[in-house]
Write a protein that holds these residues in place. Structure first.
Motif, PDB file in Angstrom:
ATOM      1  N   ARG A 134       0.805  -0.998   0.239  1.00  9.13           N
ATOM      2  CA  ARG A 134       0.007   0.210  -0.036  1.00  9.13           C
ATOM      3  C   ARG A 134       0.892   1.292   0.042  1.00  9.13           C
ATOM      4  N   VAL A 135       0.492   2.341  -0.867  1.00  8.92           N
ATOM      5  CA  VAL A 135       1.057   3.626  -0.643  1.00  8.92           C
ATOM      6  C   VAL A 135       0.472   4.358   0.441  1.00  8.92           C
ATOM      7  N   HIS A 136       1.031   4.329   1.597  1.00  7.27           N
ATOM      8  CA  HIS A 136       0.551   5.030   2.741  1.00  7.27           C
ATOM      9  C   HIS A 136       1.661   5.536   3.288  1.00  7.27           C
ATOM     10  N   GLU A 137       1.426   6.568   4.078  1.00  9.37           N
ATOM     11  CA  GLU A 137       2.528   7.457   4.614  1.00  9.37           C
ATOM     12  C   GLU A 137       3.581   6.939   5.773  1.00  9.37           C
ATOM     13  N   GLY A 150      -3.156   2.954  -3.205  1.00 11.53           N
ATOM     14  CA  GLY A 150      -2.964   3.966  -2.132  1.00 11.53           C
ATOM     15  C   GLY A 150      -3.741   4.998  -2.746  1.00 11.53           C
ATOM     16  N   ASP A 151      -3.690   5.840  -1.470  1.00 11.23           N
ATOM     17  CA  ASP A 151      -4.436   7.254  -1.779  1.00 11.23           C
ATOM     18  C   ASP A 151      -4.181   8.412  -2.973  1.00 11.23           C
ATOM     19  N   GLU A 152      -5.010   8.445  -3.815  1.00 13.52           N
ATOM     20  CA  GLU A 152      -4.576   9.184  -4.971  1.00 13.52           C
ATOM     21  C   GLU A 152      -3.662  10.384  -4.570  1.00 13.52           C
ATOM     22  N   GLY A 153      -4.141  11.026  -3.327  1.00  9.27           N
ATOM     23  CA  GLY A 153      -3.366  12.400  -3.191  1.00  9.27           C
ATOM     24  C   GLY A 153      -2.076  12.053  -2.769  1.00  9.27           C
ATOM     25  N   LEU A 154      -1.720  10.914  -2.058  1.00 10.70           N
ATOM     26  CA  LEU A 154      -0.409  10.723  -1.584  1.00 10.70           C
ATOM     27  C   LEU A 154       0.468  10.334  -2.654  1.00 10.70           C
ATOM     28  N   VAL A 155      -0.074   9.764  -3.683  1.00 12.41           N
ATOM     29  CA  VAL A 155       0.527   8.997  -4.799  1.00 12.41           C
ATOM     30  C   VAL A 155       1.011  10.254  -5.515  1.00 12.41           C
TER      31      VAL A 155
END
Length: 407
Positions: free
Chosen positions: A211-214, A243-248
């Protein structure tokens, strides 16, 4: 035994917990046990229809908490069919539903916390932690207190779990965790992956998969890669996972600022042959996480004979370091740069030896067959009348406070 695994959702985007449940299910069946899943998903969900194991989906559920009135009723009606129920995770309704239905029944339940009591969350999200305190005494505390056992996947997780809430009581057991053997045809799977992402042909790839997570340290990995990329023109960073599109987007913008956008391949979520092809095509697996209970993807990399570059916040880092299966450093930019530079400085012979060590580490510690055997043993030891001779441990208590037993 006949066992029921309870999890909020079987959506594969949930990452390690559902992947682990599916692999343990397979291993339990191979050992001759019966195994089924109960989830709070909507039965019409695509991931429910595609779930490859016997599944009872009692949703749809409401809110992010996955509240579902059907769960308690279903468990009360059917729990007697099972020798034990295994709850996966905290902070959603599944665990509290198990407590409501089973804490006074003859069917014991066991809990995997999956790292969800790690104090990193308390430090990183103090306001969320205060919110959790509002229902901790009346929900999660009771879920853990009345479980036949709370199973931690390693000693590090058990010790960290005691630091989040002073009101804490549980019958603590350190078990094990892992995954199954990967598909055997590495060359064919590599081709499947490279055909999908041809820009990686002829490159040495550094693989991030998850997962793309902080909490996963993707920002550290991108910044560290920028520091070494100029001196290693053959390297390509592969960022694989949902993952969250904003974080990506923020991570992609950071890569553009650093001038390395062309050196990063964003694959999105990978499943099946594409996922295994990514592992087999990689030179090394990278995870500079700020918090990682176990890291199924780390073990999957080991299973494919790939060394791992991880932070010391991945709870199995001691085992990796002891086995010589990878390199470990703090979850900082300096630490992430250090592991990449040390990896690049290795001789071909040293890299080959680390690949052998990675595979050996998986075989000796993390094969899911061993995990299933350990789980069955723990359930037998903590289940009255199971026929397994044992003396169940008394609940261990950390901190000054507990609720009265009847609360």
């Amino acid at each position: 035994m006949r066992l029921l695994h309870l999890i909020s959702s079987v959506d594969p985007r949930g990452g390690g917990p559902i992947e682990g449940v599916l692999r343990i299910h397979e291993a339990l069946v191979a050992l001759g046990h019966e195994s089924e899943l109960l989830s709070l998903d909507d039965p019409a969900s695509a991931w429910v229809r595609e779930c490859p194991v016997p599944l009872h989906a009692v949703g749809p559920s409401r809110t992010s908490y996955m509240y579902n009135a059907n769960a308690v009723a279903w468990l009360r009606e059917h729990a007697a069919r099972y020798d034990a129920v295994i709850v996966n995770g905290l902070w959603q309704y599944a665990g509290f539903a198990a407590w409501r239905a089973l804490h006074s029944s003859t069917t014991p339940y066991f809990v995997y916390t999956h790292g969800m009591l790690d104090p990193w969350f308390k430090r990183r999200y103090p306001l969320k932690h205060l919110k959790k305190w509002l229902y901790w005494p009346w929900a999660e505390y009771r879920v853990l207190r009345d479980a036949a056992a709370v199973i931690f996947t390693c000693e590090e997780e058990r010790l960290l779990a005691r630091q989040s809430f002073w009101l804490y009581r549980a019958r603590e057991v350190v078990g094990s965790y892992g995954t199954s053997e990967p598909p055997a045809d590495a060359a064919a799977l590599t081709e499947v992956f490279l055909n999908r992402f041809p820009e990686l042909r002829g490159k040495r790839s550094l693989l991030y998969l998850g997962r793309v997570h902080e909490k996963k340290g993707g920002d550290l990995l991108i910044d560290a890669f920028a520091r070494v990329a100029a001196d290693a023109p053959e390297l390509q960073l592969v960022m694989a996972g949902p993952g969250d599109e904003g974080l990506v987007q923020r991570l992609a913008s950071r890569a553009a600022e650093l001038g390395i956008s062309a050196r990063i391949t964003w694959t999105g979520m990978l499943l099946g042959d594409l996922k295994w092809g990514a592992f087999h095509a990689a030179d090394v697996f990278c995870l500079p996480s700020h918090q990682e209970n176990f890291g199924i993807a780390v073990v999957e990399a080991l299973a494919c004979g790939k060394p791992v570059l991880i932070s010391d916040k991945v709870n199995i880092w001691r085992e990796i370091e002891q086995d010589g299966a990878g390199l470990v450093a703090p979850d900082t930019l300096a630490g992430t740069i250090d592991t990449l530079q040390r990896w690049l400085a290795l001789t071909p012979a040293a890299v080959a030896a680390m690949r052998v060590a990675a595979r050996r580490s998986f075989r000796d510690r993390f094969q899911v067959g061993q995990v299933a055997e350990t789980l069955v043993r723990i359930i037998g030891e903590h289940t009255p009348g199971s026929g397994v001779a044992s003396t169940p441990s008394r609940p261990r208590r950390t901190g000054a406070g507990t609720l009265p037993e009847g609360q």
